[in-house]
Write an enzyme that holds these catalytic residues in place. Sequence first.
Site, PDB file in Angstrom:
ATOM      1  N   HIS A  68     -24.420  -0.941   4.486  1.00 41.63           N
ATOM      2  CA  HIS A  68     -23.745   0.118   5.229  1.00 41.63           C
ATOM      3  C   HIS A  68     -24.243   0.137   6.677  1.00 41.63           C
ATOM      4  O   HIS A  68     -23.478   0.354   7.618  1.00 41.63           O
ATOM      5  CB  HIS A  68     -23.997   1.455   4.534  1.00 41.63           C
ATOM      6  CG  HIS A  68     -23.040   2.536   4.920  1.00 41.63           C
ATOM      7  ND1 HIS A  68     -23.193   3.840   4.517  1.00 41.63           N
ATOM      8  CD2 HIS A  68     -21.912   2.510   5.682  1.00 41.63           C
ATOM      9  CE1 HIS A  68     -22.193   4.563   5.025  1.00 41.63           C
ATOM     10  NE2 HIS A  68     -21.408   3.791   5.726  1.00 41.63           N
ATOM     11  N   GLU A  80     -22.765   1.859  -4.588  1.00 39.62           N
ATOM     12  CA  GLU A  80     -23.855   2.809  -4.317  1.00 39.62           C
ATOM     13  C   GLU A  80     -25.022   2.489  -5.246  1.00 39.62           C
ATOM     14  O   GLU A  80     -24.859   2.452  -6.471  1.00 39.62           O
ATOM     15  CB  GLU A  80     -23.393   4.252  -4.580  1.00 39.62           C
ATOM     16  CG  GLU A  80     -22.493   4.827  -3.500  1.00 39.62           C
ATOM     17  CD  GLU A  80     -23.255   5.305  -2.253  1.00 39.62           C
ATOM     18  OE1 GLU A  80     -24.509   5.278  -2.245  1.00 39.62           O
ATOM     19  OE2 GLU A  80     -22.568   5.699  -1.288  1.00 39.62           O
TER      20      GLU A  80
END
Length: 260
Positions: free
Chosen positions: A142, A100
């Site tokens: 993603h 992340e």
Amino acid sequence: MTTFTPDSSIVSDVIPSANYGDRAKSRLPDMIVLHYTGMPDVEAAITQLCSAGTDVSAHYIVLEDGRIVQSVPEARRAWHAGVSSWSGEDDINSCSIGVEIVNRGHDWGYPDFPSRQIAAVTALCRGIMLRRGVPTHRVLGHSDVAPARKKDPGEKFPWHSLANSGVGHWVQPAAIVRGETLKLGSIGDDVRDLQQALARYGYGLPATGKYDGLTMEVVAAFQRHFRPARVDGIADRSTFTTLHSLLSSLPAEATVIAAK
Ligand SMILES: [Zn+2]
């Protein structure tokens, strides 16, 4: 989870997450999925990734100043990808390491990624690739593995500069020129060929011959990653040429995996 020894020597803090499990069939990770946090508040993003009950986590969180937090050991399955697929595999959490990257994202102004942060992401990924034998073409966004749901890390993410350090598969995008396009509503063999080429690269897209909403979203995801100058979901000449250069520069074993 109690604290643990970080997998990477460049991790500055360990903040154990409550959200993790076992990798299915003891699958060894051979993919890296990059995300942005997509929240205006960094502390809130870290809390969400680590607190019990949120059902989300990632192995690493890379802060804007380049500090790296690890919250799930690489050996365990973190919960970052959700419903997703790549190269015919749909339990992406079991086969990947999730990273992340702190950035407010498209809903909150989408700032540029600071260069210190990109340097940290690059170094982290290089280490994971070496330790885990992750091939270059399996460092993905993603949005690549969940194109209908996700835009992260987005078109501002400098994939080209990571590729300069050997992280991620990249070719110089072909110039945007005027000409024929395929777009929402197009039907025929050209559309089927496009869908097959995208699926051969790894995208989860059936070859229906109809340029439907999903095809548009996959084309947009492809552009976000590989041809970021224009993200419109329309398959123009530059999109085709860039896709075919990528396919022809894949290592031989990658094409075999994708063709299964
Ligand atoms: Zn994400």
